[in-house]
Design an enzyme around this catalytic site. Structure first.
Site, PDB file in Angstrom:
ATOM      1  N   HIS A  80      68.495 -15.287  28.319  1.00 36.39           N
ATOM      2  CA  HIS A  80      68.847 -16.135  27.194  1.00 36.39           C
ATOM      3  C   HIS A  80      69.741 -15.411  26.209  1.00 36.39           C
ATOM      4  CE1 HIS A  80      65.613 -19.375  27.774  1.00 36.39           C
ATOM      5  NE2 HIS A  80      66.799 -19.832  28.066  1.00 36.39           N
ATOM      6  N   CYS A  90      76.399 -26.960  46.412  1.00 31.44           N
ATOM      7  CA  CYS A  90      75.954 -26.749  45.028  1.00 31.44           C
ATOM      8  C   CYS A  90      75.384 -25.347  44.816  1.00 31.44           C
ATOM      9  CB  CYS A  90      74.942 -27.812  44.611  1.00 31.44           C
ATOM     10  SG  CYS A  90      73.412 -27.749  45.540  1.00 31.44           S
ATOM     11  N   GLU A 113      69.111 -26.397  52.652  1.00 37.52           N
ATOM     12  CA  GLU A 113      68.974 -24.990  52.242  1.00 37.52           C
ATOM     13  C   GLU A 113      67.982 -24.225  53.119  1.00 37.52           C
ATOM     14  OE1 GLU A 113      67.729 -24.831  48.121  1.00 37.52           O
ATOM     15  OE2 GLU A 113      66.492 -26.629  48.336  1.00 37.52           O
TER      16      GLU A 113
END
Ligand code: PEP
Ligand code: MG
Length: 593
Positions: free
Chosen positions: A198, A511, A440
Site C-alpha cells: 500500500h 488477464c 488458469e
C-alpha cells in the site's frame, strides 16, 4: 568528483513509484518495531495496563482520523488505505487477544502486543496470495504506531523536515507516506517492502518517486549524502560522481518528454499499423482504481478481482453492499464493459474472519470456485448482486480456477437458479449477460474444446497457469528464475485454448500479467488474442506498442517463437525485436524511461 567526496555506491531495489530524483538523504528511524521487554504486572495493576493499551489505541485512531481528514483532494480516493488501518485497530485478533494476554499472562501491553503480532504473522504466512500475504505490513505498521504511542514517542520526525529531501527509512507505512509533507519530500527509499504494498500505491497516487526492498539502505546511507533515486528501474546511487549525475539528469529530461508524449496517445485506440483493433482493458482490485483506469486509457475492465471487497470487511458483505459497489463500477465504466470475477478467496481469518484455511498446499486447496461451490449461500449472494448490477451497464461474469466441466455446469446451474429467483421477484437484470471462465489450470487447457461449448468467453489467467503448468510457486523467490511466461509450454497452451475458442466461436482474452508485459504482447496478438487486460499503469505503453506493430509482424513473431525450443531463445528473440520498437526497454525487459 572532488578528492574528499565519499565513494560512489550503487544499490538495486524494487521500483515502487516512477520518477527520477537527485537530492540529499534524510534518515528516519531505522528500527521498525523495537522490541521490547517483557515484565510481569501486578494483579491490581492489570486493569490499568489494559487501559493504557486502550488509550494508545484511541490516540492512534484519533491521529489516523486527522490524517484522513487532511488528505489532499487528489489522493482522497486512497483513503481506504487509512480505513484499513482503522479497521486493524479494531480487529479482535489484535485488540481482544492482546487484552486477554495482558490479563491471563499478567504481562505488559507491549509484550502482549508483540505476542499477538507473532500469532497474526503465522496466519499470514499460510496465505498463498502474494498480495494478501504482503498485507501483513499494514498490520505491522499499525502495531508499530501503537507501540510508539505506548512509549510516548510521537514519530513526528517525518513531518518536520525543513528542506526538500529524500527520505531513507527501514520501512514507511502508507500512513507515514500520506503524512509526508509533500512539498518538502522529493521521494523515498526503504530497506523492505514490495511492489504491491500500500505504501507503493500511496506513493504512486502522490506521484512521489520511490524504490523499496533495498535491504540495507539505512545502513549504507548517511544523513546528508547525495542520492540519485530512479523509481522506474529501482536503481539508487549513493554519493554519485559527476558523470552519474549528468547521466541521470539526461534521463530525467528524457522521461519528462516520454511522459508527455505517451500521455498524449494513451486515449488513441489500440490499433495495429494494419488496422487490427485490440481491446486494452484494466485489471482492478478496488472500485477506487476506476478513475485512474479511465485516465490511463482503459477501454473497460477486463478483470475485477472482487475478493478485496470481502477482505476489507470483517464479514461477508451483504447483497446490497456488493450490488452498490458493482453498480457503481458498471455505471462509471459504461458503455465499456466490466468483467466481474466471482470470489477468488484463499482464506484469511485475520482480515475478514470469513474462513480459515490452514492448508499444507494452499495453492492446490480450497480456493476460488471451489470455495464458492462449497458455500452456495455466499456464492448466490454475490451472483444476485452481479446480476442486479448488470441492469446498469455492460457486465460479464467470470468464474476463476475452473479445472473441468463439472465445475462450469455446477456454477452455471446456480447462476440459472439465481436468475429464476430474480425473475420471480420481478428484479431487473441483463438477460443476455455473458458468462466466461478463467483458464488458469492446465486441465482446463486440455479440455478447452469441451469447455468452449458451455461458456461465452475465455480469459487466460497466465499468472496461475504458469505456476501450475511449470510447477513453480509464483511467490517463491528461490524458484523465481523458473517462472517464465515466455516458455514454449505456455505458448502451446495458449495456442490450444485459442484454437478451441475459435472453433466454438468464442473470444479469448488474457488477464494475467503477460497481457501488460511488452515482451509478450506481439506473440499474444499473433496467437489470435483479441483482448488484453492489465495493471492500469501498463496501459499507455502497451497501447503504444500495439500501435507500432502490424498484425502481420505479430503473426511472424508468434511463428518464429513457436519454432524455438527454450524459454531463453524465445526471450532473446523477442527482446531484440521489441528493443527496436521500444528503445526504453532495458536488458531485463523493464521499461527504463
Ligand atoms: C491469473 O492467475 O493470471 C489471474 C489473472 O488471477 P490472479 O492473479 O488474481 O490469480
Ligand atoms: Mg489466478
Amino acid at each position: 568528483m572532488t578528492e574528499h567526496a565519499a565513494a560512489q555506491r550503487r544499490l538495486e531495489g524494487t521500483p515502487a513509484s516512477p520518477g527520477i530524483i537527485i537530492g540529499k538523504a534524510h534518515l528516519v528511524g531505522k528500527a521498525r518495531i523495537k522490541i521490547l521487554y517483557q515484565y510481569l504486572v501486578d494483579e491490581q495493576q492489570l486493569n490499568r495496563e489494559v487501559e493504557r493499551f486502550q488509550e494508545a489505541l484511541r490516540t492512534e485512531e484519533d491521529k489516523l482520523l486527522t490524517v484522513k481528514s487532511q488528505l489532499p483532494n487528489r489522493v482522497k480516493e486512497h483513503a481506504f488505505i487509512l480505513d484499513s488501518h482503522l479497521m486493524i485497530l479494531k480487529d479482535s485478533m489484535l485488540v481482544d487477544a492482546t487484552i486477554k494476554r495482558i490479563m491471563d499472562e499478567k504481562i505488559n501491553a507491549e509484550w502482549a502486543l508483540k505476542e499477538s503480532l507473532d500469532e497474526i504473522r503465522e496466519v499470514f504466512e499460510q496465505i498463498d496470495d502474494e498480495y494478501i500475504r504482503s498485507r501483513i505490513t499494514d498490520v505491522e505498521n499499525v502495531i508499530e504506531r501503537i507501540l510508539r504511542s505506548l512509549s510516548g514517542k510521537t514519530g513526528q520526525d517525518l513531518i518536520e523536515i525543513k528542506e526538500r529531501m529524500i527520505i531513507v527509512a527501514h520501512d514507511l507505512s502508507p500512513v507515514d507516506t500520506a503524512e509526508l509533507n509533500i512539498s518538502k519530500i522529493m521521494g523515498f527509499i526503504t530497506d523492505i517492502g514490495g511492489r504491491t504494498s500500500h505504501t507503493a500505491i500511496m506513493a504512486q497516487a502522490l506521484e512521489i518517486p520511490a524504490v523499496v526492498g533495498l535491504e540495507s539502505a539505512t545502513e549504507l546511507v548517511q544523513d546528508g549524502d547525495l542520492l540519485i533515486v530512479d523509481g522506474n528501474t529501482g536503481e539508487v546511487v549513493i554519493n554519485p560522481d559527476d558523470s552519474a549525475i549528468i547521466f541521470f539528469q539526461k534521463k530525467q529530461l528524457q522521461r519528462e518528454k516520454y511522459k508527455s508524449a505517451i500521455a498524449s496517445v494513451s486515449h488513441l485506440p489500440a490499433e495495429t499499423l494494419d488496422g487490427h483493433k485490440v481491446a486494452v482493458r484494466a485489471n482492478i482490485e478496488f472500485q477506487e482504481e476506476l478513475e485512474a483506469a479511465k485516465s490511463y486509457g482503459a477501454e473497460g475492465i477486463g478483470l475485477y478481482r472482487t475478493e478485496f471487497l470481502y477482505m476489507r470487511s470483517k464479514r461477508f458483505p451483504s447483497e446490497e453492499e456488493l450490488f452498490e459497489n458493482y453498480r457503481d463500477v458498471a455505471e462509471t465504466i459504461n458503455p465499456a464493459p466490466v468483467t466481474i470475477r466471482t470470489l477468488d478467496l484463499g482464506g484469511d481469518k485475520l482480515i475478514s474472519e470469513l474462513y480459515i484455511a490452514k492448508e499444507v498446499n494452499p495453492a492446490l486447496g480450497l480456493r476460488a470456485i471451489r470455495f464458492s461451490l462449497k458455500e452456495p449461500k455466499v456464492f448466490r449472494t454475490q451472483l444476485r448482486a452481479i446480476l442486479r448490477a448488470s441492469a446498469y451497464g455492460r457486465v460479464q461474469i467470470m468464474f476463476p480456477m475452473i479445472s473441468g466441466l463439472e465445475e462450469v455446469l455446477e456454477a452455471k446451474e446456480i447462476l440459472e437458479n439465481v436468475k429464476d429467483e430474480l425473475d420471480n421477484q420481478g428484479v431487473d437484470y441483463d438477460h443476455d449477460i455473458k458468462t466466461g471462465i478463467i483458464i488458469e489450470i492446465p486441465s482446463a487447457v486440455a479440455v478447452a474444446d469441451i469447455l468452449a461449448h458451455h461458456v461465452d468467453f475465455f480469459s487466460m489467467g497466465t499468472n496461475d497457469l504458469i505456476q501450475y503448468a511449470l510447477a513453480v510457486d509464483r511467490i517463491n523467490e528461490h524458484v523465481a528464475y523458473m517462472y517464465q511466461p515466455l516458455h514454449p509450454a505456455i505458448l502451446k497452451m495458449i495456442q490450444q485454448v485459442v484454437i478451441a475458442g475459435k472453433q466454438a466461436g468464442i473470444p479469448v482474452a488474457v488477464c494475467g500479467e503477460m497481457a501488460g508485459d511488452p515482451l509478450c504482447v506481439s506473440m499474444l496478438l499473433g496467437l489470435g488474442i483479441g483482448e488484453l487486460s492489465m495493471t492500469t499503469r501498463a496501459i499507455p505503453v502497451i497501447k503504444k506498442l500495439i500501435r507500432s506493430i502490424s498484425l502481420k509482424e505479430a503473426h511472424e513473431d508468434f511463428h518464429n517463437m513457436a519454432g524455438l525450443s527454450t524459454a531463453r531463445e524465445m526471450r532473446a528473440y523477442i527482446l531484440d525485436r521489441m528493443k527496436k520498437l521500444l528503445p526504453e526497454l532495458d536488458e531485463k525487459g523493464y521499461l527504463n524511461t
